[in-house]
Write an enzyme that holds these catalytic residues in place. Sequence first.
Site, PDB file in Angstrom:
ATOM      1  N   HIS A  18       1.890   3.715  11.494  1.00 44.57           N
ATOM      2  CA  HIS A  18       1.403   2.266  12.162  1.00 44.57           C
ATOM      3  C   HIS A  18       2.054   1.887  13.301  1.00 44.57           C
ATOM      4  CE1 HIS A  18      -0.231   1.785   7.920  1.00 44.57           C
ATOM      5  NE2 HIS A  18      -1.101   2.014   8.453  1.00 44.57           N
ATOM      6  N   LYS A  42      -9.883  -5.106  -3.826  1.00 46.68           N
ATOM      7  CA  LYS A  42      -9.116  -3.950  -3.748  1.00 46.68           C
ATOM      8  C   LYS A  42      -7.653  -4.231  -4.203  1.00 46.68           C
ATOM      9  CE  LYS A  42      -7.727  -0.724  -0.537  1.00 46.68           C
ATOM     10  NZ  LYS A  42      -7.925  -0.394   1.005  1.00 46.68           N
ATOM     11  N   ARG A  91      -5.238  10.226  13.400  1.00 49.50           N
ATOM     12  CA  ARG A  91      -4.371  11.255  13.111  1.00 49.50           C
ATOM     13  C   ARG A  91      -4.962  12.713  13.147  1.00 49.50           C
ATOM     14  NH1 ARG A  91      -3.222   7.914   7.755  1.00 49.50           N
ATOM     15  NH2 ARG A  91      -5.358   7.495   8.101  1.00 49.50           N
ATOM     16  N   SER A 129      -0.481   6.178   3.960  1.00 52.55           N
ATOM     17  CA  SER A 129      -0.088   4.832   3.049  1.00 52.55           C
ATOM     18  C   SER A 129      -0.330   5.402   1.510  1.00 52.55           C
ATOM     19  CB  SER A 129      -0.715   3.630   3.441  1.00 52.55           C
ATOM     20  OG  SER A 129      -0.303   2.872   4.351  1.00 52.55           O
TER      21      SER A 129
HETATM   22  P1  ADP Z   1      -3.725   1.234   5.661  1.00 52.99           P
HETATM   23  O1  ADP Z   1      -2.894   2.755   5.920  1.00 52.99           O
HETATM   24  O2  ADP Z   1      -2.518   0.193   6.281  1.00 52.99           O
HETATM   25  O3  ADP Z   1      -4.210   0.875   4.510  1.00 52.99           O
HETATM   26  P2  ADP Z   1      -5.639   1.916   7.446  1.00 52.99           P
HETATM   27  O4  ADP Z   1      -5.586   3.419   6.876  1.00 52.99           O
HETATM   28  O5  ADP Z   1      -7.026   1.602   7.518  1.00 52.99           O
HETATM   29  O6  ADP Z   1      -4.691   1.041   6.618  1.00 52.99           O
HETATM   30  O7  ADP Z   1      -4.744   2.272   8.674  1.00 52.99           O
HETATM   31  C1  ADP Z   1      -4.822   1.183   9.836  1.00 52.99           C
HETATM   32  C2  ADP Z   1      -4.930   1.778  11.050  1.00 52.99           C
HETATM   33  O8  ADP Z   1      -3.796   2.477  11.073  1.00 52.99           O
HETATM   34  C3  ADP Z   1      -6.234   2.889  11.178  1.00 52.99           C
HETATM   35  O9  ADP Z   1      -6.372   2.631  12.474  1.00 52.99           O
HETATM   36  C4  ADP Z   1      -5.385   4.354  10.810  1.00 52.99           C
HETATM   37  O10 ADP Z   1      -5.986   5.117  11.509  1.00 52.99           O
HETATM   38  C5  ADP Z   1      -4.053   3.799  11.405  1.00 52.99           C
HETATM   39  N1  ADP Z   1      -2.901   4.900  10.725  1.00 52.99           N
HETATM   40  C6  ADP Z   1      -2.566   4.946   9.455  1.00 52.99           C
HETATM   41  N2  ADP Z   1      -1.804   6.002   9.380  1.00 52.99           N
HETATM   42  C7  ADP Z   1      -1.368   6.311  10.611  1.00 52.99           C
HETATM   43  C8  ADP Z   1      -0.724   7.273  11.299  1.00 52.99           C
HETATM   44  N3  ADP Z   1       0.199   8.117  10.455  1.00 52.99           N
HETATM   45  N4  ADP Z   1      -0.584   7.616  12.717  1.00 52.99           N
HETATM   46  C9  ADP Z   1      -1.418   6.837  13.443  1.00 52.99           C
HETATM   47  N5  ADP Z   1      -1.878   6.122  12.779  1.00 52.99           N
HETATM   48  C10 ADP Z   1      -2.203   5.756  11.604  1.00 52.99           C
END
Ligand code: ADP
Length: 154
Positions: A18, A42, A91, A129
């Site tokens: 992120h 959730k 990703r 995450s």
């Molecule tokens: P969270 O992981 O916070 O639950 P999301 O998976 O929806 O929420 O992620 C929020 C944003 O961050 C999305 O656009 C997701 O693609 C991006 N994201 C999550 N992990 C990565 C990563 N390792 N690299 C780049 N973007 C990421």
Amino acid sequence: MKRIAVFPGSFDPITRGHENIVRRSAMLFDEIIVAIGNNTSKQAMFSIDRRKEWVDKTFADISNVRTEIYEGLTVEFCQKNKATFLLRGLRNGGDFEYERTIAHMNKALWNELETVLVFTDPEFASVHSTVIREIIKNKGDVSQFVPSNVSIHV
Ligand code: ADP
């Protein structure tokens, strides 16, 4: 008109993936709002306040990034904040299919909203995450996956 982007997620917890997207995108927009979804149906691992504290800390050094908590539709949050860009990270191909669907749905809800996809730097492509939460549950060390000034003690 100010170019405002919303970067939505649950950030449970925030990861280096992120962080990578937001840092690299900060120069593309006048302002980025990292929007932490408070999804009542959730169950999150960490409280909304803790998640916000970590996001705030991560971007404390970037003046055009701020953090907000929101509930409900992301599109409505964007409208309220006059944000016409939705920032998302990519990703892999799996993310692409998912993001395309969401982007088309959001566009149908609000035609002025443009989704901007940024590829993660390769070293963060496997950072999720969900996996981080599994490691935490099993008392493992996640420091290499979360921003350097975030220390997670469960
Ligand atoms: P969270 O992981 O916070 O639950 P999301 O998976 O929806 O929420 O992620 C929020 C944003 O961050 C999305 O656009 C997701 O693609 C991006 N994201 C999550 N992990 C990565 C990563 N390792 N690299 C780049 N973007 C990421």
